[in-house]
Enzyme design. Structure first.
Site, PDB file in Angstrom:
ATOM      1  N   THR A 106      -3.742   1.930   1.161  1.00 19.22           N
ATOM      2  CA  THR A 106      -2.452   1.372   0.763  1.00 19.22           C
ATOM      3  C   THR A 106      -2.010   0.391   1.838  1.00 19.22           C
ATOM      4  O   THR A 106      -1.939   0.749   3.014  1.00 19.22           O
ATOM      5  CB  THR A 106      -1.411   2.489   0.610  1.00 19.22           C
ATOM      6  OG1 THR A 106      -1.866   3.425  -0.374  1.00 19.22           O
ATOM      7  CG2 THR A 106      -0.064   1.941   0.190  1.00 19.22           C
ATOM      8  N   LYS A 182       0.061  -0.822  -6.279  1.00 23.36           N
ATOM      9  CA  LYS A 182       0.117   0.463  -5.569  1.00 23.36           C
ATOM     10  C   LYS A 182       1.467   0.640  -4.874  1.00 23.36           C
ATOM     11  O   LYS A 182       2.022   1.748  -4.838  1.00 23.36           O
ATOM     12  CB  LYS A 182      -1.012   0.551  -4.544  1.00 23.36           C
ATOM     13  CG  LYS A 182      -1.031   1.857  -3.721  1.00 23.36           C
ATOM     14  CD  LYS A 182      -1.196   3.082  -4.602  1.00 23.36           C
ATOM     15  CE  LYS A 182      -1.124   4.399  -3.822  1.00 23.36           C
ATOM     16  NZ  LYS A 182      -2.251   4.612  -2.919  1.00 23.36           N
ATOM     17  N   LYS A 250       5.127   5.554   6.207  1.00 21.65           N
ATOM     18  CA  LYS A 250       4.330   4.327   6.189  1.00 21.65           C
ATOM     19  C   LYS A 250       4.572   3.514   4.916  1.00 21.65           C
ATOM     20  O   LYS A 250       4.902   2.315   4.963  1.00 21.65           O
ATOM     21  CB  LYS A 250       2.842   4.662   6.300  1.00 21.65           C
ATOM     22  CG  LYS A 250       1.900   3.483   6.057  1.00 21.65           C
ATOM     23  CD  LYS A 250       0.449   3.901   6.137  1.00 21.65           C
ATOM     24  CE  LYS A 250       0.008   4.804   5.021  1.00 21.65           C
ATOM     25  NZ  LYS A 250      -0.192   4.058   3.733  1.00 21.65           N
TER      26      LYS A 250
END
Length: 314
Positions: A106, A182, A250
Site C-alpha cells: 500500500t 487501494k 500508515k
C-alpha cells in the site's frame, strides 16, 4: 536455510519477497497452483518455514529474483518496495529482461508511478497490484487484487494473479491507479473499524450484553464488514494482531497526505487517524486494529471482555 537450488523444470518461476502472514499465503497459493516458488524474507526463520514446506529459499531479493519470471513483493510500504527493487542486493539487479515485478504494498500513487518508471527503464515490467482480503484469503488464493499496468505486465503476471486471487480488477494501463483504488479502500476500512470500536465500547458503557449487541447489529442496517469481522476480537478480549494499529497509522496518514495535496477535505479519515495515533501512543501500535475499542474503554472508564475491572462513572 536451504541454499537456492536450480529450477527443477517448472514452466513459471515466481519469487516472493516478504513471507509474512500475507506473503506466505500468497507463496503457498502459487506453489499449490504449480509454480516454482522461491521465497525471501528479512527474517531467516520465515524462509526456513517455507523451505520446510517444499518451497525454495533465497538469502537476498537479488538471489530470489535471479531466475524468476515473476517477482511478487509483499512488503509494507513504498519505501520498503524501493529497497526490495533498488537497495543493496535488490531484485532489479538480477531480474531478466521482460520479467514482471508485482508490487502489492500500500503506497501513495505518486510513489507507485515513480517506482514503475524506474523499473521499466531497466527493460522490466511493473504491475501496481495492491491486495485486500487478509491472511485467510491469501492462504486460500482468494485475494482481491486492484491492479494497473501495461498489457504486457498483466500478461506476464497472469500465472501468479490466477493463483493468488479470487478477483483481479484490471484498472488501467498506468501504475498508480491500483494504488489509488487501494487508498480509497483503506480510507473506508480505517473509518469503519474506528466506528465499530466506538460503537461496541459505547454499548459496553450502556451496560448492554455485548454478545447480543453483536447478534443484533450484524442482522441490522448498521452492520459493516469490519464490525462483523473485527468485533469478535473484542468479544473474546483477544487483540493478537491480524492487522495492526500501525497499519492504519500508515495508511490513513497516506490518505491525509493525498487529500492535503489535492486540497480535499477528509474530516472522517482525519478523526479516525487521530484515534489510531492515540492507540499507538498508548502502547497498542503492534496490537490488532480492534484495539481502538480498548482505547475508547480506557478513555471512558468502560470495561470490555478480558479487561480488568475499572471504575465506571456517568
Amino acid at each position: 536455510m536451504t541454499p537456492l537450488a536450480e529450477n527443477p523444470g517448472f514452466a513459471v518461476v515466481a519469487a516472493v519477497i516478504g513471507l509474512g502472514s500475507m506473503g506466505l499465503g500468497m507463496a503457498r497459493s502459487m506453489k499449490r497452483a504449480g509454480l516454482d516458488v522461491i521465497g525471501y524474507d528479512i527474517t531467516p526463520a520465515a524462509v526456513d518455514r517455507f523451505v520446510a514446506e517444499g518451497g525454495r529459499g533465497a538469502a537476498t531479493p537479488a538471489e530470489a529474483a535471479k531466475n524468476a519470471d515473476i517477482v511478487v513483493s509483499v512488503v509494507v510500504n513504498g519505501a520498503q518496495t524501493e529497497t526490495v527493487l533498488f537497495g543493496p542486493q535488490g531484485a532489479a539487479d538480477t531480474m531478466k529482461p521482460g520479467a514482471v515485478f508485482i508490487s502489492s504494498a500500500t503506497m501513495d500513487p505518486a510513489v507507485a508511478r515513480d517506482l514503475a518508471a524506474r523499473t521499466e527503464a531497466l527493460g522490466l515490467l511493473y504491475l501496481d497490484a495492491p491486495i485486500s482480503g487478509g491472511a485467510a484469503k491469501a492462504a486460500l488464493g482468494e485475494l482481491t487484487i486492484m491492479a494497473s499496468g501495461s498489457g504486457r505486465a498483466f500478461d506476464a503476471a497472469r500465472p501468479a494473479l490466477n493463483a493468488m486471487a479470487g478477483k483481479v480488477y484490471e484498472l488501467g494501463d498506468a501504475a498508480g491507479t491500483g494504488a489509488a483504488f487501494k487508498m480509497i479502500n483503506q480510507l473506508l476500512a480505517g473509518v469503519h473499524i474506528a466506528a465499530a470500536c466506538e460503537a461496541i465500547s459505547f454499548a459496553a458503557k450502556q451496560g448492554l450484553d455485548l454478545d447480543k449487541v453483536y447478534e443484533v447489529i450484524t442482522a441490522s442496517a448498521g452492520n459493516s464488514w469490519m464490525f462483523e469481522n473485527r468485533m469478535p476480537h473484542v468479544l473474546a478480549g483477544d487483540y493478537t494482531p491480524l492487522s495492526s494499529i500501525e497499519i492504519f497509522v500508515k495508511d490513513l496518514g497516506i490518505v491525509q497526505d493525498m487529500a492535503r495535496s489535492e486540497r480535499y477535505p477528509a474530516p472522517l479519515a482525519a478523526a479516525a487517524l487521530q484515534m489510531y495515533l492515540a492507540a499507538a501512543g498508548a502502547g497498542m501500535g503492534r496490537d490488532d486494529d480492534s484495539s481502538l475499542a480498548r482505547l475508547y474503554a480506557q478513555l471512558s472508564g468502560t470495561q470490555l471482555p478480558g479487561s480488568a475491572k475499572e471504575p465506571q462513572s456517568r
